[in-house]
Design an enzyme around this catalytic site. Structure first.
Site, PDB file in Angstrom:
ATOM      1  N   GLU A 232       0.844  -1.206   0.000  1.00  0.00           N
ATOM      2  CA  GLU A 232       0.000   0.000   0.000  1.00  0.00           C
ATOM      3  C   GLU A 232       0.870   1.243   0.000  1.00  0.00           C
ATOM      4  O   GLU A 232       1.837   1.326   0.768  1.00  0.00           O
ATOM      5  CB  GLU A 232      -0.883  -0.032   1.253  1.00  0.00           C
ATOM      6  CG  GLU A 232      -2.270   0.474   1.055  1.00  0.00           C
ATOM      7  CD  GLU A 232      -3.077  -0.400   0.085  1.00  0.00           C
ATOM      8  OE1 GLU A 232      -3.135  -0.064  -1.110  1.00  0.00           O
ATOM      9  OE2 GLU A 232      -3.638  -1.401   0.543  1.00  0.00           O
TER      10      GLU A 232
ATOM     11  N   SER B 169     -24.871   8.249 -17.251  1.00  0.00           N
ATOM     12  CA  SER B 169     -24.588   7.424 -16.075  1.00  0.00           C
ATOM     13  C   SER B 169     -25.917   6.989 -15.469  1.00  0.00           C
ATOM     14  O   SER B 169     -26.737   7.831 -15.084  1.00  0.00           O
ATOM     15  CB  SER B 169     -23.801   8.214 -15.030  1.00  0.00           C
ATOM     16  OG  SER B 169     -23.931   7.583 -13.773  1.00  0.00           O
TER      17      SER B 169
ATOM     18  N   SER C 171     -13.369   4.310  -9.631  1.00  0.00           N
ATOM     19  CA  SER C 171     -12.967   5.252 -10.688  1.00  0.00           C
ATOM     20  C   SER C 171     -12.077   4.578 -11.727  1.00  0.00           C
ATOM     21  O   SER C 171     -12.258   4.793 -12.933  1.00  0.00           O
ATOM     22  CB  SER C 171     -12.300   6.497 -10.100  1.00  0.00           C
ATOM     23  OG  SER C 171     -11.448   6.150  -9.066  1.00  0.00           O
TER      24      SER C 171
ATOM     25  N   ASP D 212      -4.275   0.583  -9.578  1.00  0.00           N
ATOM     26  CA  ASP D 212      -5.702   0.286  -9.754  1.00  0.00           C
ATOM     27  C   ASP D 212      -6.036   0.047 -11.227  1.00  0.00           C
ATOM     28  O   ASP D 212      -6.733  -0.907 -11.584  1.00  0.00           O
ATOM     29  CB  ASP D 212      -6.557   1.443  -9.221  1.00  0.00           C
ATOM     30  CG  ASP D 212      -6.226   1.790  -7.784  1.00  0.00           C
ATOM     31  OD1 ASP D 212      -5.517   1.000  -7.134  1.00  0.00           O
ATOM     32  OD2 ASP D 212      -6.662   2.845  -7.313  1.00  0.00           O
TER      33      ASP D 212
ATOM     34  N   TYR E 260      -3.556  12.277   0.534  1.00  0.00           N
ATOM     35  CA  TYR E 260      -2.859  11.381  -0.408  1.00  0.00           C
ATOM     36  C   TYR E 260      -1.724  12.143  -1.084  1.00  0.00           C
ATOM     37  O   TYR E 260      -0.579  11.677  -1.127  1.00  0.00           O
ATOM     38  CB  TYR E 260      -3.864  10.877  -1.454  1.00  0.00           C
ATOM     39  CG  TYR E 260      -3.299   9.846  -2.411  1.00  0.00           C
ATOM     40  CD1 TYR E 260      -3.395   8.491  -2.133  1.00  0.00           C
ATOM     41  CD2 TYR E 260      -2.673  10.229  -3.592  1.00  0.00           C
ATOM     42  CE1 TYR E 260      -2.884   7.534  -3.005  1.00  0.00           C
ATOM     43  CE2 TYR E 260      -2.158   9.285  -4.470  1.00  0.00           C
ATOM     44  CZ  TYR E 260      -2.276   7.943  -4.178  1.00  0.00           C
ATOM     45  OH  TYR E 260      -1.759   7.003  -5.043  1.00  0.00           O
TER      46      TYR E 260
HETATM   47  C1  GLA Z   1      -5.181   4.601  -4.225  1.00  0.00           C
HETATM   48  C2  GLA Z   1      -4.421   4.930  -5.497  1.00  0.00           C
HETATM   49  C3  GLA Z   1      -3.391   3.853  -5.813  1.00  0.00           C
HETATM   50  C4  GLA Z   1      -2.513   3.533  -4.605  1.00  0.00           C
HETATM   51  C5  GLA Z   1      -3.367   3.309  -3.359  1.00  0.00           C
HETATM   52  C6  GLA Z   1      -2.536   3.158  -2.113  1.00  0.00           C
HETATM   53  O1  GLA Z   1      -5.964   3.466  -4.431  1.00  0.00           O
HETATM   54  O2  GLA Z   1      -5.312   5.041  -6.588  1.00  0.00           O
HETATM   55  O3  GLA Z   1      -2.597   4.257  -6.919  1.00  0.00           O
HETATM   56  O4  GLA Z   1      -1.559   4.527  -4.396  1.00  0.00           O
HETATM   57  O5  GLA Z   1      -4.283   4.385  -3.150  1.00  0.00           O
HETATM   58  O6  GLA Z   1      -1.798   1.992  -2.184  1.00  0.00           O
END
Ligand code: GLA
Length: 392
Positions: A33, A67, A127, A171, A220
């Protein structure tokens, strides 16, 4: 869950023609993570919650996107794509068209009908699922074979530069490449990847705390900046490093006095988490599930104490899980500040586990958690309509 035929009906009601159907999954991250944007390693799996897209090309250069979840239709010209208001759902599909255009893909206009099943705002990458499903459709319309690595990168670019969230590649990549019954080990620097078979007697149980703290997106970007600061400071002494991926724990310790305590802790999380990903993959390969428990728990502690992206509800959900029979390991999953935990649970114990965790969490928080049991699933695909199964 929708079937492709229901989706076609929705499209036809809205746009009056036939369409092709695509879907892309959300994901759960087993371990690794906040390592992706540090050129590190991640071990996610695609889940059986999809974003579904029905799409058909248009003769003009318009995108008309409906949507079903938001019951809203948005129109935009392919030659003048700009983001709508902050957090608008349509920025994800529009951003993907924008990124494809930036790359020089000759896009045609399209009618697009979107139905998302991935729970929104739960940290399960709803997303990325929208981006990848729409990107798959647009790529197909442009007449080019879909290059999945390129699609993942374009979707990330859309999110970074059009939506304005500095996410890593995890993701989008697993939404493109997921494989049934497997997790995906991804080297986020080289994009080399391997599939790791998940033991058939274990299940992925995802517990949604039902909280999402507002500070998530801002924090973030702050964590990313702190990691970058760490690399800048360490590079003075270790000029060969490009990212935290290149630093060992002993090098970090040696340079502790040159870092603020906060930046030191952030770096320690990333470096130790990369090592935990590798150890987890080894444990899966050895069939040594018992070794996974401590790795997941250490990951959670590190995210809580060093990276400071957990919250009271996530900590509680993990604590409750650890007390249950059949639990192999539990940790928060995704960006943090709410959302979900991932729990590896022995198959035979899953129904007791979900019932007891839900009851205990409710009684301690007053919130009713959603608990999803999902096998690892396939990545994005176009669906063959007659048989209701993947076309390619
Ligand atoms: C989100 C971001 C990913 C990653 C995670 C943390 O999901 O979209 O790219 O950085 O947080 O692991």
């Amino acid at each position: 869950m929708k079937t492709p035929l229901q989706l076609l009906d929705g499209f036809k009601r809205h746009f009056g023609t036939a369409a092709s159907i695509y879907r892309a999954p959300g994901r759960v991250n087993l371990i690794g993570e906040h390592t992706d944007y540090n050129d590190g390693f991640v071990l996610p799996a695609a889940i059986e919650f999809y974003c579904w897209v029905a799409a058909a090309p248009r003769r003009d250069r318009k995108l008309v996107i409906h949507s079903e979840n938001f019951n809203e239709t948005v129109e935009a010209g392919l030659d003048s794509l700009t983001p709508l208001g902050k957090k608008h759902w349509a920025n994800y599909p529009l951003g993907v068209a924008w990124a494809l255009g930036q790359k020089g893909e000759s896009l045609t206009g399209a009618n697009i009908y979107i139905v998302g099943e991935v729970p929104l705002g739960a940290g399960l990458s709803s997303s990325a699922a929208v981006e990848v499903a729409v990107g798959f459709a647009l790529f197909n319309h442009s007449g080019h074979a879909v290059d999945r690595a390129e699609l993942a990168q374009l979707c990330q670019k859309a999110e970074n530069e059009f939506v304005g969230a500095r996410v890593g590649i995890m993701d989008q990549f697993v939404s493109c490449y997921g494989r049934a019954s497997h997790a995906l080990l991804l080297d986020c620097r080289s994009l080399e990847h391997k599939f790791v078979r998940l033991p058939p007697d274990l299940q992925l149980v995802i517990c949604n705390t039902m909280v999402r703290h507002e500070l998530a997106s801002g924090e973030y970007n702050v964590r990313r900046a702190e990691c970058e600061e760490g690399v800048r400071s360490l590079r003075i002494f270790l000029p060969e490093i490009r990212a935290l991926r290149d630093v060992t724990l002993s090098q970090l310790e040696a340079h502790r006095p040159n870092l603020s305590p906060k930046v030191f802790a952030r770096c320690r999380h990333v470096i130790s988490e990369n090592a935990r990903v590798k150890s987890s993959v080894d444990a899966f390969h050895r069939g040594d599930c018992k070794a996974l428990g401590p790795l997941l728990q250490d990951s959670h502690r590190s995210l809580r104490d060093d990276y400071e992206v957990s919250c009271r509800e996530l900590d509680l959900m993990v604590e409750i899980a650890i007390a249950q029979r059949g639990l192999i390991g539990a940790r928060m999953t995704g960006g943090g500040f709410g959302g979900c935990t991932i729990n590896l649970v022995e198959s035979a114990a899953v129904s007791d586990f979900t019932r007891k965790v839900a009851a205990e969490y409710s009684s301690q928080t007053g919130l009713t958690p959603e608990i999803y049991v999902s096998p690892a699933s396939e990545g994005a695909q176009q669906m063959a309509l007659e048989e209701n199964k993947p076309a390619r």
